[in-house]
Design an enzyme around this catalytic site. Structure first.
Site, short mmCIF file in Angstrom:
data_model
loop_
_atom_site.label_atom_id
_atom_site.label_comp_id
_atom_site.label_asym_id
_atom_site.label_seq_id
_atom_site.Cartn_x
_atom_site.Cartn_y
_atom_site.Cartn_z
N SER A 52 -8.04 -5.46 5.35
CA SER A 52 -8.66 -5.15 4.05
C SER A 52 -9.07 -6.39 3.24
CB SER A 52 -7.73 -4.26 3.22
OG SER A 52 -7.55 -3.02 3.85
N HIS A 72 2.52 3.47 -9.14
CA HIS A 72 2.33 2.03 -9.39
C HIS A 72 3.56 1.44 -10.10
CE1 HIS A 72 -1.59 2.08 -7.72
NE2 HIS A 72 -2.13 2.82 -8.66
N GLU A 88 1.46 -13.46 12.52
CA GLU A 88 1.99 -12.26 13.18
C GLU A 88 1.81 -11.08 12.24
OE1 GLU A 88 3.00 -12.25 16.27
OE2 GLU A 88 2.85 -14.42 16.47
N ASP A 104 0.85 -1.20 0.00
CA ASP A 104 0.00 0.00 0.00
C ASP A 104 0.88 1.25 0.00
OD1 ASP A 104 -2.30 1.48 0.01
OD2 ASP A 104 -2.72 1.23 2.14
N LEU A 136 11.13 -20.37 -4.52
CA LEU A 136 10.10 -19.55 -3.88
C LEU A 136 8.71 -19.79 -4.50
CD1 LEU A 136 9.61 -17.05 -1.91
CD2 LEU A 136 9.77 -15.65 -3.99
N TRP A 152 -11.78 -2.62 -8.25
CA TRP A 152 -12.51 -2.27 -9.48
C TRP A 152 -13.23 -0.94 -9.30
CZ3 TRP A 152 -11.17 -5.07 -13.49
CH2 TRP A 152 -10.86 -6.42 -13.35
N TRP A 167 2.91 7.96 -2.49
CA TRP A 167 4.32 8.12 -2.88
C TRP A 167 4.41 9.04 -4.11
CZ3 TRP A 167 7.27 7.17 -7.21
CH2 TRP A 167 8.65 7.07 -7.03
N SER A 206 -7.37 -6.00 -5.33
CA SER A 206 -8.45 -6.60 -4.54
C SER A 206 -9.75 -6.57 -5.33
CB SER A 206 -8.63 -5.82 -3.23
OG SER A 206 -9.30 -4.61 -3.48
C1 FPP Z 1 -1.93 0.15 -3.36
O1 FPP Z 1 -1.47 1.48 -3.38
C2 FPP Z 1 -1.47 -0.56 -4.54
C3 FPP Z 1 -2.27 -1.20 -5.46
C4 FPP Z 1 -3.74 -1.23 -5.39
C5 FPP Z 1 -1.71 -1.85 -6.64
C6 FPP Z 1 -0.57 -2.78 -6.34
C7 FPP Z 1 0.27 -2.85 -7.54
C8 FPP Z 1 1.62 -2.83 -7.53
C9 FPP Z 1 2.44 -2.79 -6.33
C10 FPP Z 1 2.36 -2.78 -8.79
C11 FPP Z 1 2.35 -3.99 -9.64
C12 FPP Z 1 2.49 -5.31 -9.03
C13 FPP Z 1 2.55 -6.44 -9.76
C14 FPP Z 1 2.38 -7.75 -9.07
C15 FPP Z 1 2.78 -6.45 -11.22
P1 FPP Z 1 -2.54 2.66 -3.44
O2 FPP Z 1 -2.74 3.00 -4.88
O3 FPP Z 1 -3.78 2.25 -2.71
O4 FPP Z 1 -1.79 3.79 -2.70
P2 FPP Z 1 -2.44 4.96 -1.82
O5 FPP Z 1 -3.14 4.32 -0.66
O6 FPP Z 1 -1.26 5.76 -1.39
O7 FPP Z 1 -3.36 5.73 -2.73
#
Ligand code: FPP
Length: 246
Positions: free
Chosen positions: A193, A34, A204, A17, A128, A66, A22, A62
């Site tokens: 979540s 992303h 943990e 998250d 892994l 969507w 960022w 998740s």
């Molecule tokens: C949450 O940050 C991140 C996501 C919903 C997307 C996760 C995707 C990646 C880490 C990149 C790609 C990964 C793979 C496996 C190819 P957020 O957007 O909710 O951040 P925020 O809470 O700061 O808005």
């Protein structure tokens, strides 16, 4: 290769998250968060292999994601597709076994095809065990298991009395691997979540304010150190666990 630690989680589950924040902190579009998050994902997969962790499960999308603006959803789908195309052969060379958990029928055929290919290509790998949760929800997983058991009852191959925690566990995602020992969530929120609800019963929980794109091997080691300091009691008393008075 890194020496195995004395108390190492066998299975680590991560909620990545903080990509959006960022990017905002840097005045950049969410897409670049992303993209940076993806680079971190790649580094952490490698770091977990190096630390000799057996299984890593990462929440990439998740069932609630969507609901994000359509543009961002499209962008994430493109990123997943590009990531699969560019990373799978390297992961395969590194003996990583990839699988996806979640309801994949909602994805475009070309993305589903890449997921199937990645799983098929890496199926026999022994390193892994990497699971990527996409269109995943813990409640969905539990309902899905219940449905499968209900079908068996209807078909007469299972008696309701035979349903116990073990039989139920065999029908949720990741049933063939050990449950997560350590959960990590970056980005400051202290929530599960709807992630792996069934599986996290005795896990943990480690929360850090570090935003996912800034999470690095040193941060992973902080989480592993936290885990090493925990006494896992699984309902027993501390003395029982230490082998003292019962
Ligand atoms: C949450 O940050 C991140 C996501 C919903 C997307 C996760 C995707 C990646 C880490 C990149 C790609 C990964 C793979 C496996 C190819 P957020 O957007 O909710 O951040 P925020 O809470 O700061 O808005």
């Amino acid at each position: 290769m890194t020496e195995p630690r004395e108390s190492l989680p066998r299975h680590v589950a991560i909620i990545m998250d903080g990509n959006g924040r960022w990017a905002r902190q840097r005045g950049k579009p969410r897409a670049s968060g992303h993209q940076a998050g993806f680079r971190t994902t790649r580094d952490i997969v490698e770091a977990c292999g190096k630390q000799q962790i057996e299984a890593l499960t990462m929440f990439a999308f998740s069932s609630e994601n969507w609901n994000r603006p359509q543009k961002e959803v499209g962008l994430l789908m493109d990123l997943f597709l590009r990531a699969l195309k560019s990373e799978v052969s390297k992961l395969c060379e590194n003996n990583v076994r990839i699988r996806f958990i979640g309801e994949r029928s909602a994805f475009q055929p070309k993305l589903r095809q890449e997921m199937d290919n990645a799983e098929a290509l890496t199926r026999d790998n022994t390193g892994l065990k990497l699971a990527i949760a996409v269109n995943y929800g813990g409640r969905w997983d539990i309902v899905n298991a219940a449905k499968q058991l209900a079908v068996q009852v209807r078909e007469g191959t299972l008696e309701p009395e035979q349903i116990d925690i073990d039989t139920f566990s065999q029908h949720v995602s990741l049933s063939e691997i050990t449950e997560p020992d350590l959960f990590i969530r970056t980005g400051g929120e202290k929530r599960i979540s709807n992630y792996l609800l069934w599986h996290l019963a005795y896990t943990e929980l480690y929360f850090t304010d570090v935003l996912w794109p800034d999470f690095c091997e040193a941060e992973l080691i902080n989480a592993l150190d936290f885990f090493a300091g925990r006494q896992r009691r699984f309902g027993k008393t501390g003395d029982q666990v230490k082998g003292g008075a019962v």
